[in-house]
Design a protein around this motif. Structure first.
Motif, mmCIF file in Angstrom:
data_model
loop_
_atom_site.group_PDB
_atom_site.id
_atom_site.type_symbol
_atom_site.label_atom_id
_atom_site.label_comp_id
_atom_site.label_asym_id
_atom_site.label_seq_id
_atom_site.Cartn_x
_atom_site.Cartn_y
_atom_site.Cartn_z
ATOM 1 N N THR A 37 1.525 -1.366 -0.096
ATOM 2 C CA THR A 37 0.068 0.412 0.332
ATOM 3 C C THR A 37 0.743 1.373 0.280
ATOM 4 O O THR A 37 0.419 2.415 0.006
ATOM 5 C CB THR A 37 -0.859 -0.136 1.400
ATOM 6 O OG1 THR A 37 -0.403 0.257 2.267
ATOM 7 C CG2 THR A 37 -1.701 -1.263 0.778
ATOM 8 N N ARG A 42 2.175 6.410 -2.450
ATOM 9 C CA ARG A 42 3.656 6.938 -3.531
ATOM 10 C C ARG A 42 3.223 7.566 -5.033
ATOM 11 O O ARG A 42 3.089 8.310 -5.600
ATOM 12 C CB ARG A 42 4.645 6.039 -3.774
ATOM 13 C CG ARG A 42 5.817 5.687 -2.205
ATOM 14 C CD ARG A 42 6.790 4.298 -2.105
ATOM 15 N NE ARG A 42 7.515 4.890 -1.621
ATOM 16 C CZ ARG A 42 8.391 5.046 -1.211
ATOM 17 N NH1 ARG A 42 8.801 6.260 -1.958
ATOM 18 N NH2 ARG A 42 9.280 5.188 -0.173
ATOM 19 N N ARG A 112 -6.484 9.891 1.726
ATOM 20 C CA ARG A 112 -6.284 8.424 2.651
ATOM 21 C C ARG A 112 -8.194 8.075 2.597
ATOM 22 O O ARG A 112 -7.854 6.377 1.716
ATOM 23 C CB ARG A 112 -6.565 8.156 4.211
ATOM 24 C CG ARG A 112 -5.178 8.859 4.721
ATOM 25 C CD ARG A 112 -4.723 9.003 6.922
ATOM 26 N NE ARG A 112 -4.089 7.197 6.241
ATOM 27 C CZ ARG A 112 -3.698 7.105 5.958
ATOM 28 N NH1 ARG A 112 -2.145 7.006 5.009
ATOM 29 N NH2 ARG A 112 -3.204 5.645 5.804
ATOM 30 N N ARG A 139 0.726 0.765 7.092
ATOM 31 C CA ARG A 139 0.759 1.927 7.459
ATOM 32 C C ARG A 139 -0.409 1.867 9.031
ATOM 33 O O ARG A 139 -0.109 1.949 10.469
ATOM 34 C CB ARG A 139 1.158 2.954 7.801
ATOM 35 C CG ARG A 139 2.298 3.627 6.831
ATOM 36 C CD ARG A 139 4.048 3.325 8.098
ATOM 37 N NE ARG A 139 5.353 3.402 7.053
ATOM 38 C CZ ARG A 139 5.234 3.103 6.012
ATOM 39 N NH1 ARG A 139 4.609 2.417 5.372
ATOM 40 N NH2 ARG A 139 6.606 4.236 5.718
ATOM 41 N N ASP A 140 -1.602 1.676 8.398
ATOM 42 C CA ASP A 140 -2.528 1.000 9.004
ATOM 43 C C ASP A 140 -3.107 -0.102 8.586
ATOM 44 O O ASP A 140 -4.568 -0.478 8.574
ATOM 45 C CB ASP A 140 -3.364 2.590 8.874
ATOM 46 C CG ASP A 140 -3.765 2.401 6.758
ATOM 47 O OD1 ASP A 140 -2.910 1.852 6.836
ATOM 48 O OD2 ASP A 140 -4.738 3.342 7.035
ATOM 49 N N ARG A 178 9.889 10.039 8.447
ATOM 50 C CA ARG A 178 8.765 9.922 7.749
ATOM 51 C C ARG A 178 8.296 9.675 8.748
ATOM 52 O O ARG A 178 7.423 9.790 8.496
ATOM 53 C CB ARG A 178 8.921 9.211 6.405
ATOM 54 C CG ARG A 178 8.986 9.723 4.920
ATOM 55 C CD ARG A 178 8.933 9.117 3.851
ATOM 56 N NE ARG A 178 9.769 7.669 3.819
ATOM 57 C CZ ARG A 178 8.875 6.450 3.342
ATOM 58 N NH1 ARG A 178 8.284 5.740 3.657
ATOM 59 N NH2 ARG A 178 10.435 5.730 3.230
ATOM 60 N N ASP A 182 4.034 10.099 9.771
ATOM 61 C CA ASP A 182 3.168 8.973 9.941
ATOM 62 C C ASP A 182 2.721 8.187 11.220
ATOM 63 O O ASP A 182 1.327 8.626 10.883
ATOM 64 C CB ASP A 182 3.888 7.786 8.865
ATOM 65 C CG ASP A 182 4.085 8.521 7.466
ATOM 66 O OD1 ASP A 182 3.940 9.172 6.733
ATOM 67 O OD2 ASP A 182 5.168 6.917 6.988
ATOM 68 N N ARG A 185 0.549 11.863 12.708
ATOM 69 C CA ARG A 185 -1.153 12.533 11.629
ATOM 70 C C ARG A 185 -2.263 11.878 12.676
ATOM 71 O O ARG A 185 -2.286 10.751 13.313
ATOM 72 C CB ARG A 185 -0.966 12.571 10.444
ATOM 73 C CG ARG A 185 -1.649 10.349 10.332
ATOM 74 C CD ARG A 185 -0.669 10.621 9.064
ATOM 75 N NE ARG A 185 -1.188 9.194 8.465
ATOM 76 C CZ ARG A 185 -0.192 7.393 7.920
ATOM 77 N NH1 ARG A 185 0.347 8.374 7.379
ATOM 78 N NH2 ARG A 185 -1.024 7.020 8.223
HETATM 79 O O1 DC Z 1 5.579 1.622 3.013
HETATM 80 P P1 DC Z 1 6.348 3.176 1.777
HETATM 81 O O2 DC Z 1 7.825 3.174 2.548
HETATM 82 O O3 DC Z 1 7.019 3.181 1.179
HETATM 83 O O4 DC Z 1 5.303 3.881 2.480
HETATM 84 C C1 DC Z 1 5.678 4.892 1.726
HETATM 85 C C2 DC Z 1 4.679 6.289 2.374
HETATM 86 O O5 DC Z 1 3.023 6.070 2.250
HETATM 87 C C3 DC Z 1 4.681 6.602 3.661
HETATM 88 O O6 DC Z 1 6.161 7.485 4.728
HETATM 89 C C4 DC Z 1 3.595 6.835 4.476
HETATM 90 C C5 DC Z 1 2.150 6.244 3.680
HETATM 91 N N1 DC Z 1 1.673 5.184 3.562
HETATM 92 C C6 DC Z 1 0.512 5.172 4.978
HETATM 93 O O7 DC Z 1 0.263 6.559 5.076
HETATM 94 N N2 DC Z 1 -0.341 4.728 4.591
HETATM 95 C C7 DC Z 1 -0.138 2.964 4.496
HETATM 96 N N3 DC Z 1 -1.263 1.852 4.503
HETATM 97 C C8 DC Z 1 1.319 2.550 3.520
HETATM 98 C C9 DC Z 1 2.055 3.601 3.139
#
Ligand code: DC
Length: 224
Positions: A37, A42, A112, A139-140, A178, A182, A185
């Motif tokens: 995701t 990205r 989102r 992340r979520d 990052r 993240d 937020r």
């Molecule tokens: O996994 P990644 O580092 O490629 O993710 C890039 C950015 O995308 C991360 O810094 C925050 C966002 N992200 C998010 O907010 N929720 C997710 N489920 C996946 C990524």
């Protein structure tokens, strides 16, 4: 005969925590559809930057996203996002500009909201494609997208080691910054979901991380 159980596996973790490599290996081993995701956030970020939209202009972001048509191309085990029918190029989403902007765009509720139904819908795509399940990383995932996933994992890794991993990949990426953005937020912050199985991958080779998760997936598939 009952059909085999369809498995949803959620993997969350910080930047460069090993989620993608682990999820990719598990997808191949168990014939799961793999959804990275982070690559979707990205892709949206690259598209918005390309259209000249600023991360500080939430109204413009919403307006641009309103007519955005998202689709999926399944390549092997990977569910790759398409925007207006076009596949998004890896080089475009791993650039330093996207690394620097993605957490800011990902914090916007409009971004989102655009991705939430898309991500949940991938479970149906996996079923339709004959996969045994879905492994989704981000992340979520265990906290918001699939809080009732069959298995929810959370990968930790030391920030210095994670920065080194990115350097070895030839990428400029402020991983700790990052993570800070993240986690702080308001909307779907990056957290370790309550009840998730935690693993620290700082000193573990990838194969060992994969083995540990694979054992738990096997147990679940066997009805454990
Ligand atoms: O996994 P990644 O580092 O490629 O993710 C890039 C950015 O995308 C991360 O810094 C925050 C966002 N992200 C998010 O907010 N929720 C997710 N489920 C996946 C990524």
């Amino acid at each position: 005969m009952t059909s085999p159980k369809f498995l949803i596996v959620a993997i969350d973790g910080g930047a460069a925590s090993g989620k993608s490599s682990t999820a990719r290996a598990l997808a191949e081993r168990f014939h799961l559809l793999h959804a990275d995701t982070g690559s979707y956030y990205r892709a949206l970020t690259a598209e918005l930057l390309h259209r000249g939209v600023k991360q500080t202009d939430a109204a413009a972001v919403r307006a641009e996203l309103a007519d955005l048509r998202l689709g999926t191309q399944i390549v092997g085990h990977s569910a790759d996002i398409k925007i207006h029918g076009d596949k998004v190029r890896e080089a475009d989403i791993r650039s330093a500009a996207v690394n620097a902007a993605v957490s800011h765009f990902a914090a916007l509720p409009g971004v989102r909201a655009a991705l939430l139904p898309y991500q949940r819908g991938l479970a149906d795509e996996a079923r339709a494609g004959g996969f045994r399940g879905l492994v989704m990383e981000g992340r979520d995932i265990g906290s918001v997208i699939f809080p009732y996933a069959d298995l929810r994992f959370f990968l930790h890794a030391d920030p210095a080691e994670r920065t080194n991993r990115r350097v070895r990949e030839g990428q400029a990426d402020a991983v700790a910054e990052r993570d800070r953005l993240d986690s702080s937020r308001e909307n779907a912050p990056f957290v370790c979901p309550t009840g998730a199985i935690e693993l620290d991958s700082t000193h573990l080779p990838l194969e060992e991380v994969v083995e540990r998760l694979a054992r738990l997936i096997t147990a679940r598939l066997l009805g454990g």
